[in-house]
Design a protein around this motif. Structure first.
Motif, PDB file in Angstrom:
ATOM      1  N   VAL A 128      38.670  90.601  48.264  1.00 40.45           N
ATOM      2  CA  VAL A 128      39.270  91.734  47.565  1.00 40.45           C
ATOM      3  C   VAL A 128      39.249  91.471  46.066  1.00 40.45           C
ATOM      4  O   VAL A 128      39.017  92.388  45.274  1.00 40.45           O
ATOM      5  CB  VAL A 128      40.696  92.058  48.085  1.00 40.45           C
ATOM      6  CG1 VAL A 128      41.738  91.075  47.594  1.00 40.45           C
ATOM      7  CG2 VAL A 128      41.099  93.458  47.679  1.00 40.45           C
ATOM      8  N   GLY A 129      39.442  90.230  45.653  1.00 40.24           N
ATOM      9  CA  GLY A 129      39.374  89.888  44.232  1.00 40.24           C
ATOM     10  C   GLY A 129      37.983  90.106  43.668  1.00 40.24           C
ATOM     11  O   GLY A 129      37.824  90.645  42.568  1.00 40.24           O
ATOM     12  N   GLU A 130      36.977  89.686  44.423  1.00 37.83           N
ATOM     13  CA  GLU A 130      35.587  89.899  43.997  1.00 37.83           C
ATOM     14  C   GLU A 130      35.283  91.388  43.892  1.00 37.83           C
ATOM     15  O   GLU A 130      34.603  91.831  42.967  1.00 37.83           O
ATOM     16  CB  GLU A 130      34.624  89.232  44.976  1.00 37.83           C
ATOM     17  CG  GLU A 130      34.644  87.722  44.920  1.00 37.83           C
ATOM     18  CD  GLU A 130      33.826  87.090  46.038  1.00 37.83           C
ATOM     19  OE1 GLU A 130      33.010  87.794  46.670  1.00 37.83           O
ATOM     20  OE2 GLU A 130      34.023  85.900  46.287  1.00 37.83           O
ATOM     21  N   PHE A 131      35.789  92.158  44.864  1.00 40.86           N
ATOM     22  CA  PHE A 131      35.553  93.598  44.849  1.00 40.86           C
ATOM     23  C   PHE A 131      36.208  94.236  43.625  1.00 40.86           C
ATOM     24  O   PHE A 131      35.603  95.078  42.951  1.00 40.86           O
ATOM     25  CB  PHE A 131      36.088  94.236  46.133  1.00 40.86           C
ATOM     26  CG  PHE A 131      35.831  95.712  46.214  1.00 40.86           C
ATOM     27  CD1 PHE A 131      34.581  96.188  46.563  1.00 40.86           C
ATOM     28  CD2 PHE A 131      36.836  96.621  45.929  1.00 40.86           C
ATOM     29  CE1 PHE A 131      34.331  97.559  46.633  1.00 40.86           C
ATOM     30  CE2 PHE A 131      36.599  97.984  45.994  1.00 40.86           C
ATOM     31  CZ  PHE A 131      35.347  98.448  46.349  1.00 40.86           C
ATOM     32  N   ILE A 132      37.432  93.824  43.317  1.00 41.05           N
ATOM     33  CA  ILE A 132      38.128  94.367  42.146  1.00 41.05           C
ATOM     34  C   ILE A 132      37.347  94.028  40.876  1.00 41.05           C
ATOM     35  O   ILE A 132      37.136  94.883  40.021  1.00 41.05           O
ATOM     36  CB  ILE A 132      39.576  93.832  42.070  1.00 41.05           C
ATOM     37  CG1 ILE A 132      40.412  94.453  43.198  1.00 41.05           C
ATOM     38  CG2 ILE A 132      40.200  94.129  40.705  1.00 41.05           C
ATOM     39  CD1 ILE A 132      41.777  93.811  43.377  1.00 41.05           C
ATOM     40  N   ARG A 133      36.880  92.790  40.769  1.00 40.56           N
ATOM     41  CA  ARG A 133      36.107  92.393  39.588  1.00 40.56           C
ATOM     42  C   ARG A 133      34.824  93.216  39.480  1.00 40.56           C
ATOM     43  O   ARG A 133      34.467  93.685  38.393  1.00 40.56           O
ATOM     44  CB  ARG A 133      35.760  90.908  39.652  1.00 40.56           C
ATOM     45  CG  ARG A 133      34.904  90.485  38.452  1.00 40.56           C
ATOM     46  CD  ARG A 133      34.592  89.004  38.469  1.00 40.56           C
ATOM     47  NE  ARG A 133      35.793  88.290  38.069  1.00 40.56           N
ATOM     48  CZ  ARG A 133      36.227  87.177  38.656  1.00 40.56           C
ATOM     49  NH1 ARG A 133      35.565  86.655  39.657  1.00 40.56           N
ATOM     50  NH2 ARG A 133      37.321  86.590  38.224  1.00 40.56           N
TER      51      ARG A 133
ATOM     52  N   PRO B  14      47.867  87.789  33.718  1.00 41.55           N
ATOM     53  CA  PRO B  14      47.646  86.555  34.484  1.00 41.55           C
ATOM     54  C   PRO B  14      47.613  86.794  35.995  1.00 41.55           C
ATOM     55  O   PRO B  14      46.798  86.211  36.705  1.00 41.55           O
ATOM     56  CB  PRO B  14      48.838  85.672  34.103  1.00 41.55           C
ATOM     57  CG  PRO B  14      49.324  86.198  32.803  1.00 41.55           C
ATOM     58  CD  PRO B  14      49.019  87.665  32.826  1.00 41.55           C
ATOM     59  N   TYR B  15      48.487  87.679  36.479  1.00 41.99           N
ATOM     60  CA  TYR B  15      48.515  87.957  37.915  1.00 41.99           C
ATOM     61  C   TYR B  15      47.208  88.611  38.356  1.00 41.99           C
ATOM     62  O   TYR B  15      46.621  88.228  39.368  1.00 41.99           O
ATOM     63  CB  TYR B  15      49.707  88.855  38.266  1.00 41.99           C
ATOM     64  CG  TYR B  15      49.818  89.123  39.749  1.00 41.99           C
ATOM     65  CD1 TYR B  15      50.384  88.179  40.596  1.00 41.99           C
ATOM     66  CD2 TYR B  15      49.352  90.310  40.291  1.00 41.99           C
ATOM     67  CE1 TYR B  15      50.484  88.416  41.957  1.00 41.99           C
ATOM     68  CE2 TYR B  15      49.443  90.555  41.653  1.00 41.99           C
ATOM     69  CZ  TYR B  15      50.010  89.610  42.479  1.00 41.99           C
ATOM     70  OH  TYR B  15      50.091  89.841  43.825  1.00 41.99           O
ATOM     71  N   LEU B  16      46.742  89.585  37.592  1.00 35.09           N
ATOM     72  CA  LEU B  16      45.491  90.269  37.918  1.00 35.09           C
ATOM     73  C   LEU B  16      44.320  89.283  37.911  1.00 35.09           C
ATOM     74  O   LEU B  16      43.451  89.329  38.783  1.00 35.09           O
ATOM     75  CB  LEU B  16      45.239  91.414  36.934  1.00 35.09           C
ATOM     76  CG  LEU B  16      44.047  92.311  37.222  1.00 35.09           C
ATOM     77  CD1 LEU B  16      44.125  92.923  38.609  1.00 35.09           C
ATOM     78  CD2 LEU B  16      43.956  93.407  36.173  1.00 35.09           C
ATOM     79  N   SER B  17      44.314  88.384  36.967  1.00 39.24           N
ATOM     80  CA  SER B  17      43.281  87.355  36.909  1.00 39.24           C
ATOM     81  C   SER B  17      43.314  86.485  38.161  1.00 39.24           C
ATOM     82  O   SER B  17      42.275  86.156  38.736  1.00 39.24           O
ATOM     83  CB  SER B  17      43.470  86.491  35.665  1.00 39.24           C
ATOM     84  OG  SER B  17      42.565  85.410  35.674  1.00 39.24           O
ATOM     85  N   GLN B  18      44.505  86.130  38.606  1.00 38.93           N
ATOM     86  CA  GLN B  18      44.649  85.313  39.819  1.00 38.93           C
ATOM     87  C   GLN B  18      44.188  86.081  41.052  1.00 38.93           C
ATOM     88  O   GLN B  18      43.589  85.513  41.949  1.00 38.93           O
ATOM     89  CB  GLN B  18      46.089  84.849  39.981  1.00 38.93           C
ATOM     90  CG  GLN B  18      46.503  83.828  38.946  1.00 38.93           C
ATOM     91  CD  GLN B  18      47.983  83.512  38.995  1.00 38.93           C
ATOM     92  OE1 GLN B  18      48.754  84.177  39.680  1.00 38.93           O
ATOM     93  NE2 GLN B  18      48.375  82.479  38.257  1.00 38.93           N
ATOM     94  N   VAL B  19      44.442  87.374  41.083  1.00 35.61           N
ATOM     95  CA  VAL B  19      43.975  88.202  42.211  1.00 35.61           C
ATOM     96  C   VAL B  19      42.454  88.211  42.237  1.00 35.61           C
ATOM     97  O   VAL B  19      41.839  88.008  43.288  1.00 35.61           O
ATOM     98  CB  VAL B  19      44.531  89.647  42.104  1.00 35.61           C
ATOM     99  CG1 VAL B  19      43.815  90.574  43.077  1.00 35.61           C
ATOM    100  CG2 VAL B  19      46.027  89.661  42.359  1.00 35.61           C
ATOM    101  N   GLU B  20      41.833  88.422  41.083  1.00 31.69           N
ATOM    102  CA  GLU B  20      40.368  88.452  41.020  1.00 31.69           C
ATOM    103  C   GLU B  20      39.749  87.125  41.430  1.00 31.69           C
ATOM    104  O   GLU B  20      38.674  87.095  42.017  1.00 31.69           O
ATOM    105  CB  GLU B  20      39.893  88.832  39.610  1.00 31.69           C
ATOM    106  CG  GLU B  20      39.990  90.300  39.307  1.00 31.69           C
ATOM    107  CD  GLU B  20      39.237  90.682  38.050  1.00 31.69           C
ATOM    108  OE1 GLU B  20      38.675  89.799  37.369  1.00 31.69           O
ATOM    109  OE2 GLU B  20      39.214  91.889  37.732  1.00 31.69           O
ATOM    110  N   ARG B  21      40.422  86.041  41.128  1.00 31.01           N
ATOM    111  CA  ARG B  21      39.893  84.720  41.488  1.00 31.01           C
ATOM    112  C   ARG B  21      40.257  84.305  42.910  1.00 31.01           C
ATOM    113  O   ARG B  21      39.863  83.235  43.362  1.00 31.01           O
ATOM    114  CB  ARG B  21      40.389  83.663  40.487  1.00 31.01           C
ATOM    115  CG  ARG B  21      39.749  83.839  39.107  1.00 31.01           C
ATOM    116  CD  ARG B  21      40.203  82.794  38.120  1.00 31.01           C
ATOM    117  NE  ARG B  21      41.590  83.059  37.735  1.00 31.01           N
ATOM    118  CZ  ARG B  21      42.507  82.127  37.511  1.00 31.01           C
ATOM    119  NH1 ARG B  21      42.207  80.867  37.624  1.00 31.01           N
ATOM    120  NH2 ARG B  21      43.728  82.458  37.151  1.00 31.01           N
ATOM    121  N   GLY B  22      40.990  85.157  43.637  1.00 31.69           N
ATOM    122  CA  GLY B  22      41.338  84.857  45.021  1.00 31.69           C
ATOM    123  C   GLY B  22      42.506  83.904  45.165  1.00 31.69           C
ATOM    124  O   GLY B  22      42.739  83.369  46.248  1.00 31.69           O
TER     125      GLY B  22
END
Length: 166
Positions: free
Chosen positions: A37-42, A64-72
């Motif tokens: 899901v993080g890869e998809f968001i990115r 920072p939270y969004l960055s952590q989501v994108e990185r899984g």
């Protein structure tokens, strides 16, 4: 003969091992879902040419939270996914599908990504085209299912007595 305390100890050990194995497997599945899901968001963010900081502002989620989501590293809740979807101007259902919350809809991710990346279209046009695309693919899948259900099943013809002896 085994004493009752030894038997109970063995059973408890076996249960602990199976619970530890199940927890490790669940952790692996959650990491995979979070990562995808993080890869998809990115990918969607890059296709929309939006910076991480801008998406953070639009979605109302910390940078920072969004960055952590994108990185899984974080698994976002459904509410956070809805906020991110709003920031990306895509349907929340799309992110729910990527996160495994909803079953996949019809269509292919590459077609959706291609529509999102088309610079000649406004965001409104992209949304309309994506909705039409999903509707057509859903209808096509339903039509194929109806045709398969209506098609007579073919069975091998039974041989006649003359054919059996030949």
């Amino acid at each position: 003969m085994q004493r009752p305390t030894e038997f109970v100890r063995e059973q408890v050990t076996a249960v602990r091992e199976s619970v530890a194995t199940a927890a490790a497997e669940a952790s692996t599945v959650n990491t995979t879902v979070s990562s995808s899901v993080g890869e998809f968001i990115r990918t969607q963010r890059n296709a929309a040419e939006v910076s991480l900081r801008e998406l953070s502002r639009r979605a109302g989620v910390s940078n920072p939270y969004l960055s952590q989501v994108e990185r899984g590293l974080r698994k976002p809740s459904a509410e956070i996914l809805a906020q991110i979807a709003r920031g990306l101007k895509i349907s929340a259902e799309t992110l729910y599908e990527q996160a495994g919350i909803l079953d996949r809809r019809s269509g292919t991710a590459s077609t959706v990504a291609a529509l999102r990346a088309d610079e000649a279209l406004s965001e409104r046009h992209k949304a309309v085209l994506l909705e039409l695309y999903e509707t057509y693919t859903r209808e096509h899948a339903a039509q194929l299912a109806r045709e398969q259900a209506a098609a007579p099943t073919t069975t091998a013809p039974t041989p006649t007595p003359q054919e059996e002896t030949a």
